[in-house]
Design a protein around this motif. Structure first.
Motif, PDB file in Angstrom:
ATOM      1  N   CYS A 285      -7.329   4.310 -18.455  1.00 24.02           N
ATOM      2  CA  CYS A 285      -7.803   3.180 -17.656  1.00 24.02           C
ATOM      3  C   CYS A 285      -7.292   3.210 -16.216  1.00 24.02           C
ATOM      4  O   CYS A 285      -7.631   2.317 -15.430  1.00 24.02           O
ATOM      5  CB  CYS A 285      -7.414   1.858 -18.315  1.00 24.02           C
ATOM      6  SG  CYS A 285      -5.640   1.635 -18.522  1.00 24.02           S
ATOM      7  N   HIS A 320      -9.440  -6.439 -19.226  1.00 21.93           N
ATOM      8  CA  HIS A 320      -9.988  -6.506 -20.584  1.00 21.93           C
ATOM      9  C   HIS A 320     -10.229  -7.956 -20.973  1.00 21.93           C
ATOM     10  O   HIS A 320      -9.542  -8.506 -21.829  1.00 21.93           O
ATOM     11  CB  HIS A 320      -9.024  -5.839 -21.574  1.00 21.93           C
ATOM     12  CG  HIS A 320      -8.836  -4.383 -21.330  1.00 21.93           C
ATOM     13  ND1 HIS A 320      -9.628  -3.410 -21.891  1.00 21.93           N
ATOM     14  CD2 HIS A 320      -7.929  -3.723 -20.557  1.00 21.93           C
ATOM     15  CE1 HIS A 320      -9.226  -2.217 -21.497  1.00 21.93           C
ATOM     16  NE2 HIS A 320      -8.195  -2.367 -20.681  1.00 21.93           N
ATOM     17  N   ALA A 331     -14.431  -2.357 -19.548  1.00 23.29           N
ATOM     18  CA  ALA A 331     -13.119  -2.607 -20.157  1.00 23.29           C
ATOM     19  C   ALA A 331     -13.311  -3.507 -21.366  1.00 23.29           C
ATOM     20  O   ALA A 331     -13.551  -4.710 -21.227  1.00 23.29           O
ATOM     21  CB  ALA A 331     -12.166  -3.243 -19.152  1.00 23.29           C
TER      22      ALA A 331
END
Length: 374
Positions: A285, A320, A331
């Motif tokens: 990420c 997220h 995400a």
């Protein structure tokens, strides 16, 4: 594909640090402004909280908390060292060598014997607070040495210094510790002290134990003079806000080691779990341009680190989030839970010989029995 920049030299200084010993013009300790006594979250180091020079006059909030951080105490003098003061005698036997650290007043001596001969070194500095090890800098005849044994909080005792486990001393002096050459002086003192290095040598006249404001933000003399004169150009200091994730990783990595440094120099094993910028950059990420995945999005370098897993949930959910909430495209929400994200996705990792578990900053979905991703 993550962008990579050139290798930064390790050992310049601080968690987010500027180069030490590069001509920074700083005032001597006696001219530093006093700091109001902070409310102490770490009683063990209260009596030796760091002054932060003139910065307290305008930056009161940061000045209250920074003196209690582990960065501010990256190095402690023999006299102030909490571990040494609270452990007047520590002993360890390794093979044919006996080690003793003895307290005498405000001084601790590092003593090694093989039964026939004995060597004694004054401890000059302690590097680290002991949670993940505290290693001692010894001084003898103007030369500096790294102690072969260190203190570890988890066992409340001495053991071999990290990295020295494979080493088999061939002499009493080898058993005492390793000589620190000029290159390592720049690395070690550059990242554990402020204004502590000049020309490859320890700069005792200007050295301040630990990382002060100026190691990250630059010398204050022109800044203060500019403020007094109303000269905004002269008063400007290095801007650390607004850096991208990669710029922050490179900046902090000057001491905590960048992706490039570890890729070139290693270690290429579980030993690199200690080097957070390298591990973070390896995360799937990680986005070089997204400040939400930068070091300082989770850690305030001016404050004592929060070790509560739940504290970081909001940081994870900034990307997220899912649904209609603002987040990062692609995400996903975790299908297992929404709390204490880091306990699963940033697992604690044991480092052999360290007597400590490090949080792995390589953020990922961790499969059961998955080997350590180097």
């Amino acid at each position: 594909m993550k962008a990579r920049t050139g290798v930064l030299l390790f050992g310049l200084a601080g968690l987010v640090a500027l180069s030490a010993g590069t001509g920074a013009d700083t005032k001597p300790p006696e001219q530093r402004a006093s700091v109001p006594e902070p409310r102490n979250e770490r009683p063990a180091i209260e009596s030796f909280s760091r002054n932060v020079r003139e910065c307290v006059q305008c930056h009161a909030a940061e000045s209250k908390t920074h003196p209690l951080t582990s960065m501010a105490h990256a190095a402690e003098t023999n006299a102030e060292c909490t571990v040494l003061r609270s452990h007047p005698l520590m002993k360890l036997r390794l093979g044919r060598y006996d080690y003793r650290i003895e307290r005498h007043g405000d001084e601790s001596l590092y003593i090694v014997t093989d039964g026939a001969e004995t060597v004694t070194y004054p401890i000059r500095y302690a590097f680290g607070l002991g949670e993940a090890g505290q290693t001692y800098v010894l001084e003898k005849d103007g030369e500096y040495y790294e102690s072969f044994v260190s203190y570890y909080q988890a066992i409340d005792a001495l053991d071999i210094t990290i990295g020295d486990q494979p080493y088999k001393p061939s002499s009493l002096r080898d058993a005492a510790g390793r000589h620190i050459g000029s290159h390592e002086i720049a690395m070690c003192f550059g990242c554990h002290t402020s204004n502590g290095v000049s020309g490859g040598h320890v700069a005792e006249p200007t050295l301040l134990p630990g990382i002060t404001c100026e190691e990250c933000h630059g010398a204050t003399e022109n800044h203060m003079a500019g403020l007094k004169k109303g000269d905004l150009q002269l008063a400007q200091m290095k801007k650390l806000t607004g850096m991208s994730a990669e710029e922050t990783a490179q900046f902090c990595g000057q001491c905590h080691r960048t992706w490039e440094y570890v890729a070139e120099h290693g270690p290429h094993n579980v030993g690199n779990v200690r080097f957070q910028p390298y591990r973070l950059t390896n995360s799937k990420c990680f986005d070089v341009d997204d400040a939400r995945i930068s070091c300082t999005s989770c850690h305030n370098p001016h404050d004592v680190i929060d070790r509560t897993a739940g504290h970081y949930d909001a940081k994870c959910q900034a990307c997220h989030s899912g649904g209609a909430r603002a987040g990062k495209p692609g995400a996903k929400l975790c299908s297992v839970g929404t709390k204490q994200c880091s306990t699963c996705h940033m697992p604690k990792t044991d480092l052999p010989g360290a007597h400590h578990s490090f949080t792995d900053h390589n953020i990922r979905i961790v499969a059961k029995n998955q080997p350590y991703p180097e």
